[in-house]
Design an enzyme around this catalytic site. Structure first.
Site, PDB file in Angstrom:
ATOM      1  N   GLU A  38       5.731  -1.795  -2.082  1.00  6.60           N
ATOM      2  CA  GLU A  38       5.020  -1.143  -0.944  1.00  6.60           C
ATOM      3  C   GLU A  38       5.799  -1.196   0.249  1.00  6.60           C
ATOM      4  O   GLU A  38       5.020  -1.642   1.429  1.00  6.60           O
ATOM      5  CB  GLU A  38       3.560  -1.457  -0.990  1.00  6.60           C
ATOM      6  CG  GLU A  38       2.749  -0.965  -2.325  1.00  6.60           C
ATOM      7  CD  GLU A  38       1.287  -1.149  -2.165  1.00  6.60           C
ATOM      8  OE1 GLU A  38       0.984  -1.675  -1.049  1.00  6.60           O
ATOM      9  OE2 GLU A  38       0.534  -0.826  -3.006  1.00  6.60           O
ATOM     10  N   GLU A  41       1.041   0.457 -10.151  1.00  8.69           N
ATOM     11  CA  GLU A  41      -0.113  -0.056  -9.661  1.00  8.69           C
ATOM     12  C   GLU A  41      -1.180   1.127  -9.644  1.00  8.69           C
ATOM     13  O   GLU A  41      -1.195   1.900  -9.072  1.00  8.69           O
ATOM     14  CB  GLU A  41      -0.305  -0.614  -8.291  1.00  8.69           C
ATOM     15  CG  GLU A  41       0.338  -2.028  -8.352  1.00  8.69           C
ATOM     16  CD  GLU A  41       0.242  -2.504  -6.725  1.00  8.69           C
ATOM     17  OE1 GLU A  41      -0.698  -2.261  -6.049  1.00  8.69           O
ATOM     18  OE2 GLU A  41       1.089  -3.534  -6.524  1.00  8.69           O
TER      19      GLU A  41
HETATM   20  O1  AHR Z   1      -3.346  -4.960  -6.292  1.00 10.85           O
HETATM   21  C1  AHR Z   1      -3.578  -5.243  -5.264  1.00 10.85           C
HETATM   22  C2  AHR Z   1      -2.507  -4.989  -3.996  1.00 10.85           C
HETATM   23  O2  AHR Z   1      -2.537  -3.618  -3.879  1.00 10.85           O
HETATM   24  C3  AHR Z   1      -1.272  -5.254  -4.240  1.00 10.85           C
HETATM   25  O3  AHR Z   1      -0.713  -6.564  -3.778  1.00 10.85           O
HETATM   26  C4  AHR Z   1      -0.379  -4.236  -3.307  1.00 10.85           C
HETATM   27  O4  AHR Z   1       0.966  -4.167  -4.058  1.00 10.85           O
HETATM   28  C5  AHR Z   1      -1.340  -3.048  -3.121  1.00 10.85           C
HETATM   29  O5  AHR Z   1      -1.721  -2.831  -1.876  1.00 10.85           O
END
Ligand code: AHR
Length: 500
Positions: free
Chosen positions: A168, A287
């Protein structure tokens, strides 16, 4: 619905059933690793948790973050445990003890039959730390870093194939946040060095953190302008929630995800065209999940604790329905989404929950993930669907029926995954499957509950599937009632003794 064995989308990459373990909250400590737990093995891993992970048949697990990785010194987590430093983790405002690091995580992945998907720190660090970590993990022997691994008790290289170039990096919350130009340059230089160390690896470049980012989708375009030739995948992240309690809109959020995927595919292919490239960049949705239940509780957690209960969403039944819709969305894009990681796996926004020193249990979202992982392997088929639709506050023309099908030629099985988004009425499904001759219904699994907000706890599993769905097959037509607000898995198999 019409389902034909020739309506093929693509072979499903099993890695779309991947997951994620970050050094965050109780994912590692109190989750997968708890040496004092009565069920811990000789390495300190909880065998009850490992058993649940094995049941899910998770092919790949991303590690060690997440936001955590952007401040992580991987060297802190290798070598003798009593020499490992405690560090402030600025991402989650905790103290990291480093009792679990790269080698322990590789051991744990072996225990649960998974592959590691390793992320490198491109927040506070860069090319050098990334290539050293790769040399430590994958180089056989005879160099500083590979010999250090051997001295730590790991003679054989870990052979980690899939690597993420940071996490990210478009987000201002990220340690070492970068502009797209800065990230694109760093990603390509890191990728080059890493592929020189080990040409067999595959690399994932960071895409946008979600669709609401002001830099989306220009971020993807700029990153790929720089790194197209060196990377193999671009990442997507997305979490949804239902804070305004509008379930009709909530269950339609997978349409937003579908749109996200289509936009990223278009952006990748735009750069492909610009570069006159023959190579295709695929998608790593590394994610995805529901995340909102724990937001308020997290604000009350004091800083600098070790493994506090962060991001411990307690999932309800409607969350499981949306997770089902999201899994179906991946299947519809099996030609381009090759990796996806349910974020995360244990305790932290996870299908598996534990008590420190106590029990472990399955959250509601465990079930659609389980079914998709077990029965969603083979070729994704593209069913022709005609469904009634609804409008809601956030979307128009939402089909009540969300569905995808998978053909496992080897096992001679076909599985239909279907969500009925209607909150009050069952949906009559009629599916023409005449191209699958001599098939019969093996089972019709249903996840349903009268209370959309029902949850599972350590002592009560209120939301769990039953096998009393009423699917039946007559003359090549599959008929079933999909109960109101339900997740359905209809499994068909070729009859024994019928010609192959
Ligand atoms: O999964 C939780 C968080 O969400 C992770 O650390 C991040 O990559 C995202 O913002």
């Amino acid at each position: 619905m019409i389902l034909d064995k020739d309506f093929k989308i693509a072979e499903i990459d099993p890695r779309i059933y991947g997951s994620f373990i970050e050094h965050l909250g109780r994912a590692v400590y109190g989750g997968i690793y708890e040496p004092d737990h009565p069920l811990a093995d000789e390495k300190g891993f909880r065998t009850d948790v490992a058993g649940l992970v094995k049941e899910l048949n998770v092919p790949i697990v991303r590690y060690p973050g997440g936001n955590f990785v952007s401040g992580y010194n991987w060297e802190d987590g290798v070598g003798p445990r009593d020499k490992r430093p405690r560090r402030l983790d600025l991402a989650w405002k905790t103290v990291e003890t480093n009792q679990v690091g790269v080698n322990e995580f590789v051991d744990w992945c072996k225990l649960v039959n998974s592959e590691v998907m390793m992320a490198v720190n491109l927040g506070t660090r860069g090319v050098d730390a990334a290539r050293n970590l790769l040399e430590y993990c994958n180089h056989p022997e005879g160099t500083y870093w590979s010999d250090l691994r051997i001295s730590h008790g790991y003679k054989e290289p870990h052979k980690i194939r899939t690597w993420c170039l940071g996490n990210e990096m478009d987000g201002p919350w990220q340690i070492g946040h970068k502009t797209a130009e800065e990230y694109g340059r760093l990603a390509v230089e890191t990728a080059k060095a890493m592929k020189w160390v080990d040409p067999d690896i595959e690399l994932v470049a960071c895409g946008s953190s979600n669709t609401a980012m002001p830099t989306f989708p220009q971020w993807e375009a700029t990153t790929l302008e720089h790194a197209y030739d060196e990377v193999d995948y671009i990442s997507l992240h997305q979490y949804y929630g239902n804070p305004s309690n509008d379930t009709a809109s909530y269950l339609a959020k997978s349409l937003d995800m579908d749109n996200f995927i289509k936009t990223v595919i278009s952006t990748c292919d735009f750069i492909k065209a610009k570069k006159r490239s023959k190579k295709t960049i695929n998608l790593s949705f590394d994610e995805w999940n529901v995340w909102y239940h724990s937001n308020d509780a997290d604000k009350k957690i004091a800083p600098w604790l070790i493994a506090p209960p962060q991001l411990e969403d307690v999932y309800n039944f409607e969350d499981a329905l949306l997770v089902g819709c999201m899994l179906i969305t991946f299947l519809k894009h099996a030609d381009r989404v090759k990796i996806a990681c349910l974020a995360q796996l244990v305790n932290v926004i996870a299908p598996i929950r534990t008590e420190n020193g106590g029990m472990s249990w399955k959250q509601t979202i465990f079930y659609p993930y389980l079914h998709a992982s077990l029965y969603g392997r083979g070729v994704a088929l593209n069913p022709v669907i005609s469904s009634p639709k609804y409008d809601c506050a956030e979307f128009t023309d939402v089909p009540y029926l969300e569905s995808a099908a998978v053909y496992n030629e080897e096992n001679e099985e076909v599985t239909l995954f279907a969500v009925n988004r209607h909150l009050k009425e069952g949906l009559y499904l009629e599916c023409d499957i005449r191209s699958f001759e001599d098939y019969q219904v093996l089972e019709h699994i249903v996840l349903e509950h009268d209370d959309l907000k029902a949850v599972n706890t350590a002592d009560a599993e209120r939301v769990k599937p039953h096998h009393q769905g009423n699917a039946e097959l007559k003359d090549g037509i599959l008929i079933a009632i999909l109960p109101k607000s339900s997740w359905n898995v209809i499994r068909l198999k070729k009859s024994e003794g019928s010609p192959g």
